[in-house]
Design an enzyme around this catalytic site. Structure first.
Site, PDB file in Angstrom:
ATOM      1  N   ILE A  96      -4.143   4.650   0.740  1.00  0.00           N
ATOM      2  CA  ILE A  96      -4.585   4.979   2.097  1.00  0.00           C
ATOM      3  C   ILE A  96      -5.681   6.036   2.077  1.00  0.00           C
ATOM      4  O   ILE A  96      -6.640   5.973   2.865  1.00  0.00           O
ATOM      5  CB  ILE A  96      -3.387   5.487   2.923  1.00  0.00           C
ATOM      6  CG1 ILE A  96      -2.280   4.441   2.974  1.00  0.00           C
ATOM      7  CG2 ILE A  96      -3.826   5.857   4.340  1.00  0.00           C
ATOM      8  CD1 ILE A  96      -0.923   5.014   3.380  1.00  0.00           C
ATOM      9  N   CYS A 117       2.362   1.935  -4.930  1.00  0.00           N
ATOM     10  CA  CYS A 117       2.159   0.493  -4.765  1.00  0.00           C
ATOM     11  C   CYS A 117       1.791  -0.166  -6.094  1.00  0.00           C
ATOM     12  O   CYS A 117       2.098  -1.345  -6.313  1.00  0.00           O
ATOM     13  CB  CYS A 117       1.137   0.185  -3.674  1.00  0.00           C
ATOM     14  SG  CYS A 117      -0.399   1.081  -3.751  1.00  0.00           S
ATOM     15  N   PHE A 165       0.842  -1.206   0.000  1.00  0.00           N
ATOM     16  CA  PHE A 165       0.000   0.000   0.000  1.00  0.00           C
ATOM     17  C   PHE A 165       0.872   1.249   0.000  1.00  0.00           C
ATOM     18  O   PHE A 165       2.063   1.216   0.325  1.00  0.00           O
ATOM     19  CB  PHE A 165      -0.945   0.011   1.197  1.00  0.00           C
ATOM     20  CG  PHE A 165      -0.242   0.090   2.534  1.00  0.00           C
ATOM     21  CD1 PHE A 165      -0.030   1.311   3.158  1.00  0.00           C
ATOM     22  CD2 PHE A 165       0.200  -1.061   3.166  1.00  0.00           C
ATOM     23  CE1 PHE A 165       0.618   1.386   4.379  1.00  0.00           C
ATOM     24  CE2 PHE A 165       0.845  -1.005   4.398  1.00  0.00           C
ATOM     25  CZ  PHE A 165       1.056   0.224   5.003  1.00  0.00           C
ATOM     26  N   CYS A 166       0.244   2.370  -0.376  1.00  0.00           N
ATOM     27  CA  CYS A 166       0.913   3.667  -0.363  1.00  0.00           C
ATOM     28  C   CYS A 166      -0.161   4.740  -0.194  1.00  0.00           C
ATOM     29  O   CYS A 166      -1.320   4.441   0.053  1.00  0.00           O
ATOM     30  CB  CYS A 166       1.716   3.879  -1.646  1.00  0.00           C
ATOM     31  SG  CYS A 166       0.701   3.830  -3.145  1.00  0.00           S
ATOM     32  N   THR A 167       0.213   5.986  -0.350  1.00  0.00           N
ATOM     33  CA  THR A 167      -0.704   7.090  -0.051  1.00  0.00           C
ATOM     34  C   THR A 167      -1.920   7.101  -0.962  1.00  0.00           C
ATOM     35  O   THR A 167      -3.062   7.101  -0.503  1.00  0.00           O
ATOM     36  CB  THR A 167       0.028   8.437  -0.157  1.00  0.00           C
ATOM     37  OG1 THR A 167       1.191   8.413   0.658  1.00  0.00           O
ATOM     38  CG2 THR A 167      -0.881   9.576   0.299  1.00  0.00           C
TER      39      THR A 167
END
Length: 278
Positions: A212, A190, A183-185
Site C-alpha cells: 500500500i 502479502c 495486498f498489505c502495508t
C-alpha cells in the site's frame, strides 16, 4: 535531508537465505550504534525485515550495507520523512521468521505470487471476477483498504492461514479457481501469504509490489482505488496519498488507532475489535 523534516524513515524487507542470522545481527547492532539509527530490524534464516529512522546519510549507509547481504541486492525499501524521531531506540532481533505466519516449508523468495505495479494492480482489482484479499489485521483494515477487498478479520498474521483454509474450502466446493489479488502495508505479509495460497493449490495469485505504501506514493489520488488512510507501525499512525501523515492517534491503553476527530472511550480489554472507541 530537509531542515523541517530531519528524520528519514526506511521501511524495508527482503526474503533471502541467511546461513548465519546471529552473525548478521551482531554486525548490524554495531553499525546501527555507530550511525545512531533508531527502529527495529528482524533477522531470520529467511531474510530481513524492519523499519529504521535516522539522518538521511546514516540511513543511506545502512541501506547500502544491507544490499551487500546475500540475496539482498534488490532489497525493497520505502522512504518517508518525519519531523520528530519516530522510534526511541534501536533493536536488532533474531527470530525464526521475519514475519510470523507459523506455517513451515514456505519459500517466499521463490514461491510468492506475481508482483504487480500500481497501474496493473488497478486493472486487476477492477475485474469483478478477481477476489481481492486484505492480508492485514482488522484494526489496520478499519483505517483504510482497497475497494471490494475482503477483510479476514484477523487479530494477528498467524491467524491468516486458518482463515484462508476455510475460505479456500468454500471456493473449492464451488469449483472455483479465481484470480486472487492480495495486498498489505509494505509487501512483506502479502509476499509470504501468496506463497501460502499457491501452496494450497491456487495458481493465479498476485500481489501489490511494494504494498500500500508504494501505491499511495506513486498512484495519483484521482486514479486511486484506495479508500481511507493506511495504518503504519510508528508515531505517524496513518498515512494517505503522497504518504501525507493522517489525522490519527494511538490509544496508550489498548494500542489501537483512532481518528483525532472522534472521542475515544477505551475499555482496554484487548479485544482488538474495531471500532474500539465510543
Amino acid at each position: 535531508m530537509s531542515d523541517t523534516a530531519p528524520f528519514t524513515v526506511a521501511a524495508l524487507y527482503r526474503f533471502a537465505s541467511f546461513d548465519d542470522p546471529q552473525g548478521i545481527a551482531a554486525d548490524l547492532r554495531s553499525l546501527c550504534a555507530s550511525l545512531d539509527t533508531r527502529g527495529t530490524l528482524i533477522v531470520a534464516g529467511e531474510g530481513i525485515n524492519g523499519t529504521v529512522a535516522g539522518r538521511a546519510d546514516a540511513i543511506a549507509t545502512l541501506v547500502d550495507h544491507l544490499r551487500q547481504l546475500p540475496g539482498c541486492a534488490d532489497l525493497d525499501v520505502k522512504y518517508a520523512t518525519a519531523h520528530v524521531a519516530p522510534f526511541a531506540r534501536m533493536k536488532v532481533k533474531v527470530k525464526p521468521e521475519i514475519v510470523t505466519l507459523g506455517v513451515g516449508n514456505l519459500d517466499p523468495a521463490h514461491q510468492a505470487g506475481t508482483h504487480l505495479d500500481p497501474v496493473d494492480w488497478n486493472v486487476l482489482i477492477a475485474d469483478p471476477d478477481t477476489i481481492v484479499i486484505d492480508t492485514r489485521n482488522a484494526y489496520e483494515v478499519a483505517v483504510g483498504t482497497f475497494d471490494r477487498a475482503i477483510d479476514p478479520g484477523t487479530r494477528a498474521f498467524r491467524d491468516f492461514p486458518g482463515w484462508f483454509d476455510a475460505f479456500a474450502a468454500d471456493l473449492k466446493a464451488q469449483g472455483r479457481s479465481p484470480k486472487i489479488a492480495m495486498f498489505c502495508t509494505g509487501g512483506i505479509r502479502c509476499e509470504k501469504s501468496t506463497a501460502l495460497v499457491k501452496a494450497r493449490g491456487f495458481d493465479n495469485v498476485y500481489h501489490l509490489k511494494g504494498g500500500i505504501l508504494r501505491y499511495l506514493e506513486e498512484m495519483p489520488e484521482s486514479e486511486s482505488r484506495w479508500q481511507g488512510d493506511c495504518y503504519v507501525f510508528d508515531e505517524r499512525v496513518a498515512v494517505g496519498h503522497g504518504l501525507k501523515v493522517g489525522d490519527y492517534s494511538t490509544c496508550r491503553a489498548c494500542g489501537l488507532p483512532y481518528p483525532n476527530d472522534t472521542a475515544h472511550a477505551c475499555a482496554a480489554d484487548g479485544s482488538g475489535v474495531w471500532p474500539h472507541r465510543g
